[in-house]
Scaffold this active site. Sequence first.
Site, PDB file in Angstrom:
ATOM      1  CE1 TYR A   6      -3.569  -2.564   0.468  1.00 12.16           C
ATOM      2  CE2 TYR A   6      -4.668  -0.525   1.068  1.00 12.16           C
ATOM      3  CZ  TYR A   6      -4.732  -1.843   0.679  1.00 12.16           C
ATOM      4  OH  TYR A   6      -5.953  -2.440   0.516  1.00 12.16           O
ATOM      5  CE  LYS A   9       1.440 -17.067  -2.747  1.00  7.22           C
ATOM      6  NZ  LYS A   9       1.003 -18.411  -3.224  1.00  7.22           N
ATOM      7  CG  ASP A  28      -2.046 -19.810  -1.949  1.00  8.92           C
ATOM      8  OD1 ASP A  28      -1.460 -19.921  -0.848  1.00  8.92           O
ATOM      9  OD2 ASP A  28      -1.666 -20.426  -2.975  1.00  8.92           O
ATOM     10  CG  ASP A  30      -8.128  -4.766   1.175  1.00  8.35           C
ATOM     11  OD1 ASP A  30      -9.058  -4.306   1.859  1.00  8.35           O
ATOM     12  OD2 ASP A  30      -8.074  -4.669  -0.070  1.00  8.35           O
ATOM     13  CG  ASP A  68     -13.603  -7.190   1.738  1.00  9.29           C
ATOM     14  OD1 ASP A  68     -13.617  -6.515   2.781  1.00  9.29           O
ATOM     15  OD2 ASP A  68     -13.851  -6.709   0.610  1.00  9.29           O
TER      16      ASP A  68
HETATM   17  C1  IPM Z   1     -10.534  -1.417   3.634  1.00  8.87           C
HETATM   18  C2  IPM Z   1     -10.763  -0.752   2.313  1.00  8.87           C
HETATM   19  C3  IPM Z   1      -9.623   0.231   2.063  1.00  8.87           C
HETATM   20  C4  IPM Z   1      -8.352  -0.564   1.901  1.00  8.87           C
HETATM   21  C5  IPM Z   1      -9.855   1.204   0.898  1.00  8.87           C
HETATM   22  C6  IPM Z   1     -11.151   1.967   1.037  1.00  8.87           C
HETATM   23  C7  IPM Z   1      -8.701   2.151   0.734  1.00  8.87           C
HETATM   24  O1  IPM Z   1     -10.897  -1.690   1.313  1.00  8.87           O
HETATM   25  O2  IPM Z   1     -10.435  -0.707   4.655  1.00  8.87           O
HETATM   26  O3  IPM Z   1     -10.485  -2.644   3.663  1.00  8.87           O
HETATM   27  O4  IPM Z   1      -8.038  -1.052   0.794  1.00  8.87           O
HETATM   28  O5  IPM Z   1      -7.648  -0.697   2.890  1.00  8.87           O
HETATM   29 MG    MG Z   2     -10.972  -3.685   2.000  1.00 12.62          MG
END
Ligand code: IPM
Ligand code: MG
Length: 367
Positions: free
Chosen positions: A142, A192, A224, A248, A252
């Site tokens: 990032y 990884k 993975d 990230d 999710d």
């Molecule tokens: C998260 C989001 C952020 C990230 C974005 C909005 C920059 O996806 O907080 O998970 O990628 O970290």
């Molecule tokens: Mg995210």
Amino acid sequence: MSNPSLLILAGDGIGPEVMSQVQRVIGWFGDNRGLNFDVSEDLVGGAAYDKHGVPLHDDTMAKAQEVDAVLLGAVGGPKYDDLDFSVKPERGLLRLRKEMDLFANLRPAQCFDALSDFSSLKTELVAGLDIMIVRELTSGVYFGEPRGIFEEGNERVGINTQRYTESEIERGARAAFDLAMKRDKRLCSMEKANVMESGILWRQVVTEVSKDYPEVELSHMYADNGAMQLVRAPKQFDVIYTDNLFGDILSDCAAMLTGSLGMLPSASLGAPMDNGRPKALYEPVHGSAPDIAGQGKANPCACVLSFAMALRYSFGEGGEADRLEAAVEKVLADGVRTGDLMQADGGTPVSTTEMGDALLAALDASL
Ligand code: IPM
Ligand code: MG
């Protein structure tokens, strides 16, 4: 002694709607539990861009550095899709994370009993699920340099750099081990190491740190495989520690296991300040949800639960955090549902404000 200070950055989309319910909850704790906060509000993301031409004004950044905790709603929306990369709403959030040095991002993925049949996985795979992902938040691909789009010969090349120092890996690992000590004492580190040197270093450093935590059972997994295991048998995990990009994606994935993205909070923590409290920003995991913004339909629970995390991690009020979390569970058990928590056959959804009403009533009943 002065009251602890909170900066509210409601942001874009459903951010302001859900945050207005959190304001009511904050007021409840003042009126009923003697917990008073000095609350100030400011802009972030597209809302800040509309007013100042930048997604986070320098004055707002300075305020965020001073307060005891920041509560953020959400950033972004289709209106801002074509903006230059440097002023996109997300840059405001990334600047807060980087300049406040919020290196440990705690993302719980918890399955609420009343919602266990909401998951796309079989109920028995997710019932009782309680995972904590600790995502390194201020380094890795990032922020690594070099980055950019460059000319090379007769074509363009896009470059980002995965870069981790030992100390960056170590401080996040300590945060993850500390959490594991308060939970089931199991930590799975994901990288990884089979293809990335940064992954080899990650594994070595986490292993070294583990010597200070002999009670915690440490395992390692390629990221993975970690993704696969999360959807195959998620209850095998207690705490997961991973880097910024894998975190990230995996968070999710873990969030969706619970079937209710609208329920999940997060905390981003940095080093302790002079008063002993960590630098901290709390935000729901869901985004700005432009498709339902402004309609009073959004689920405020994730944002309310983010305030519960603030009570626990910034203000040493674990008991009051428990009270608030129990109020959310009670409301769900009573069948109160915003639209995102409805099933096809289901009843009438309540509005954002009605969900807030139900939460306050459950808090009243807890006294
Ligand atoms: C998260 C989001 C952020 C990230 C974005 C909005 C920059 O996806 O907080 O998970 O990628 O970290
Ligand atoms: Mg995210």
